[in-house]
Scaffold this active site. Sequence first.
Site, PDB file in Angstrom:
ATOM      1  N   ASP A 120       0.859  -1.181   0.000  1.00 49.04           N
ATOM      2  CA  ASP A 120       0.000   0.000   0.000  1.00 49.04           C
ATOM      3  C   ASP A 120       0.901   1.240   0.000  1.00 49.04           C
ATOM      4  OD1 ASP A 120      -1.711   2.054   0.421  1.00 49.04           O
ATOM      5  OD2 ASP A 120      -2.629   1.249   2.249  1.00 49.04           O
ATOM      6  N   ASP A 128       8.134  -2.299   3.195  1.00 45.56           N
ATOM      7  CA  ASP A 128       7.606  -2.617   1.853  1.00 45.56           C
ATOM      8  C   ASP A 128       8.640  -2.297   0.780  1.00 45.56           C
ATOM      9  OD1 ASP A 128       5.174  -3.502   2.757  1.00 45.56           O
ATOM     10  OD2 ASP A 128       4.208  -1.533   2.597  1.00 45.56           O
ATOM     11  N   ASN A 148       2.821   4.339 -12.621  1.00 47.30           N
ATOM     12  CA  ASN A 148       1.417   4.553 -12.979  1.00 47.30           C
ATOM     13  C   ASN A 148       0.542   4.784 -11.754  1.00 47.30           C
ATOM     14  OD1 ASN A 148      -1.150   4.001 -14.718  1.00 47.30           O
ATOM     15  ND2 ASN A 148      -1.246   2.504 -13.051  1.00 47.30           N
ATOM     16  N   TYR A 215      -4.591  16.977  -5.978  1.00 52.83           N
ATOM     17  CA  TYR A 215      -4.262  16.075  -7.093  1.00 52.83           C
ATOM     18  C   TYR A 215      -3.558  16.862  -8.194  1.00 52.83           C
ATOM     19  CZ  TYR A 215      -4.982  12.895 -11.065  1.00 52.83           C
ATOM     20  OH  TYR A 215      -4.806  12.091 -12.169  1.00 52.83           O
ATOM     21  N   LYS A 219       0.357  16.247  -9.625  1.00 57.19           N
ATOM     22  CA  LYS A 219       0.702  15.907 -11.009  1.00 57.19           C
ATOM     23  C   LYS A 219       1.608  16.986 -11.620  1.00 57.19           C
ATOM     24  CE  LYS A 219      -1.391  11.916 -11.412  1.00 57.19           C
ATOM     25  NZ  LYS A 219      -0.709  10.666 -11.761  1.00 57.19           N
TER      26      LYS A 219
HETATM   27  N1  LIG Z   1      -8.376   7.507 -15.564  1.00 56.83           N
HETATM   28  C1  LIG Z   1      -8.169   8.767 -15.933  1.00 56.83           C
HETATM   29  O1  LIG Z   1      -9.079   9.450 -16.431  1.00 56.83           O
HETATM   30  C2  LIG Z   1      -6.813   9.366 -15.787  1.00 56.83           C
HETATM   31  C3  LIG Z   1      -6.561  10.603 -16.382  1.00 56.83           C
HETATM   32  C4  LIG Z   1      -5.299  11.170 -16.261  1.00 56.83           C
HETATM   33  C5  LIG Z   1      -4.308  10.524 -15.560  1.00 56.83           C
HETATM   34  N2  LIG Z   1      -4.582   9.325 -14.957  1.00 56.83           N
HETATM   35  C6  LIG Z   1      -3.508   8.698 -14.176  1.00 56.83           C
HETATM   36  O2  LIG Z   1      -3.308   7.382 -14.631  1.00 56.83           O
HETATM   37  C7  LIG Z   1      -2.899   6.548 -13.546  1.00 56.83           C
HETATM   38  C8  LIG Z   1      -3.778   5.309 -13.473  1.00 56.83           C
HETATM   39  O3  LIG Z   1      -5.119   5.723 -13.310  1.00 56.83           O
HETATM   40  P1  LIG Z   1      -6.351   4.715 -13.459  1.00 56.83           P
HETATM   41  O4  LIG Z   1      -7.491   5.541 -13.904  1.00 56.83           O
HETATM   42  O5  LIG Z   1      -5.969   3.529 -14.236  1.00 56.83           O
HETATM   43  O6  LIG Z   1      -6.586   4.321 -11.931  1.00 56.83           O
HETATM   44  P2  LIG Z   1      -7.432   3.111 -11.310  1.00 56.83           P
HETATM   45  O7  LIG Z   1      -8.265   2.458 -12.349  1.00 56.83           O
HETATM   46  O8  LIG Z   1      -8.089   3.689 -10.116  1.00 56.83           O
HETATM   47  O9  LIG Z   1      -6.289   2.066 -10.861  1.00 56.83           O
HETATM   48  C9  LIG Z   1      -5.407   2.433  -9.880  1.00 56.83           C
HETATM   49  C10 LIG Z   1      -4.400   1.323  -9.640  1.00 56.83           C
HETATM   50  O10 LIG Z   1      -3.526   1.772  -8.612  1.00 56.83           O
HETATM   51  C11 LIG Z   1      -3.615   0.886  -7.510  1.00 56.83           C
HETATM   52  N3  LIG Z   1      -3.579   1.611  -6.255  1.00 56.83           N
HETATM   53  C12 LIG Z   1      -4.419   2.577  -5.842  1.00 56.83           C
HETATM   54  N4  LIG Z   1      -4.075   2.985  -4.611  1.00 56.83           N
HETATM   55  C13 LIG Z   1      -2.993   2.269  -4.254  1.00 56.83           C
HETATM   56  C14 LIG Z   1      -2.199   2.221  -3.098  1.00 56.83           C
HETATM   57  N5  LIG Z   1      -2.442   2.994  -2.058  1.00 56.83           N
HETATM   58  N6  LIG Z   1      -1.165   1.371  -3.062  1.00 56.83           N
HETATM   59  C15 LIG Z   1      -0.908   0.539  -4.102  1.00 56.83           C
HETATM   60  N7  LIG Z   1      -1.643   0.534  -5.226  1.00 56.83           N
HETATM   61  C16 LIG Z   1      -2.680   1.382  -5.294  1.00 56.83           C
HETATM   62  C17 LIG Z   1      -4.908   0.169  -7.649  1.00 56.83           C
HETATM   63  O11 LIG Z   1      -4.800  -1.055  -6.955  1.00 56.83           O
HETATM   64  P3  LIG Z   1      -6.068  -1.794  -6.306  1.00 56.83           P
HETATM   65  O12 LIG Z   1      -6.843  -2.266  -7.485  1.00 56.83           O
HETATM   66  O13 LIG Z   1      -5.517  -2.873  -5.506  1.00 56.83           O
HETATM   67  O14 LIG Z   1      -6.797  -0.735  -5.533  1.00 56.83           O
HETATM   68  C18 LIG Z   1      -5.012   0.039  -9.167  1.00 56.83           C
HETATM   69  O15 LIG Z   1      -4.250  -1.036  -9.625  1.00 56.83           O
HETATM   70  C19 LIG Z   1      -2.933   7.439 -12.304  1.00 56.83           C
HETATM   71  O16 LIG Z   1      -1.664   7.918 -12.028  1.00 56.83           O
HETATM   72  C20 LIG Z   1      -3.850   8.568 -12.714  1.00 56.83           C
HETATM   73  O17 LIG Z   1      -3.573   9.744 -11.996  1.00 56.83           O
HETATM   74  C21 LIG Z   1      -5.802   8.734 -15.058  1.00 56.83           C
END
Ligand SMILES: NC(=O)c1ccc[n+]([C@@H]2O[C@H](COP(=O)([O-])OP(=O)(O)OC[C@H]3O[C@@H](n4cnc5c(N)ncnc54)[C@H](OP(=O)(O)O)[C@@H]3O)[C@@H](O)[C@H]2O)c1
Length: 339
Positions: A120, A128, A148, A215, A219
Amino acid sequence: MADKIASALGSDSNDYYASATTQTFAFIGLLWLSLKIFSFWRMIASLFILPGASLSKFASKGSWAVITGASDGIGKEYALQLASKGYNILLVSRTQSKLLELAREIKEKYNVETRNMAMDFAANRDKDYTALKKVIDEVGDISILVNNVGLSHAMPVPFAETSEQEMLDIITINCTGTLRVTQLLVPGMIQRKKGLILTMASFGGIMPTPLLATYSGSKAFLQQWSTALASELQPHGIKVQLVQSYLVTSAMSKIRRSSLLVPTPKQFVRAALGKIGRSGGAQGIMATSTPYWAHGIMHWAIATFVGTMNGVVVSVNRKMHEDIRKRALRKAERDAKKQ
Ligand SMILES: NC(=O)c1ccc[n+]([C@@H]2O[C@H](COP(=O)([O-])OP(=O)(O)OC[C@H]3O[C@@H](n4cnc5c(N)ncnc54)[C@H](OP(=O)(O)O)[C@@H]3O)[C@@H](O)[C@H]2O)c1
């Protein structure tokens, strides 16, 4: 008579200065327009015509890729697509069961090696990171890191009302976690004179985003850090690239259906891995790419015609997030009544 000559000379020199001024402004205008047209075509070529660098330039086939936040959304897709290209995969994320399931899927589909590490990032525990370092040392040749993992606010919220826990979690996961994992991997990459470090950023980091202030700031931090790191590691043969993104369908965005501006993680990651070394819509920003075509055009247009830090852009962004907050609060109220 003398008066007439002087006045004729005066009007000639006035005409001369007027025409010189007009010509100077016309030249500056033309230069400005030419630079914008050049930048437009560079953006189009970068997004639609020119291929990115081959991954094998930075990472030999059969070496390892580490992906943080690998169990879901964009991270899961990076893991699957890198495995499909023949890289062994070290998955790092919070939920062990999801990691095991993904490792099984990767093994079945692509027959590469996998390791996983459940941790985590919000807890920021030394033990960790020590355990992760042990796995990194065991697997040896890690040539790709995808930073990521990321956390945003549960819903848009004024900074004054943001809980301390949410504020700390966002900074600890997005910034501290990214820095600590990268520091574990960089020495090995320097030694091998090869490597690729991709870090997921967000439009929230380019355009100040009211009601997602923490946030947005986290970023923006990654933008400055990643570009500085790119310059430091370039002489060592290591490519560092910040990957900019607008919305993508995922648990974080809470958007399920893809559209022109909102790709699926699969579409997004295909673009990101296909455009290594290309700026896409992030023209003029060192070691940064906005690789997905619709995001790229949007990034370029805002930066070129308005400015990402422009007051109007920030106001529009605030209004948008105030509306999202109102809808999210109404939904939370409806859900609470149902229970
Ligand atoms: N989606 C968008 O619209 C968007 C836009 C711009 C940038 N981004 C960036 O892209 C990246 C991925 O986003 P996403 O949308 O794919 O996110 P997501 O679907 O919410 O997935 C997040 C991932 O990170 C893991 N995670 C979350 N909290 C954690 C913690 N405390 N410790 C370890 N692992 C953790 C989650 O694991 P668990 O499944 O175990 O919780 C999951 O594998 C991020 O950096 C985000 O800021 C996303």
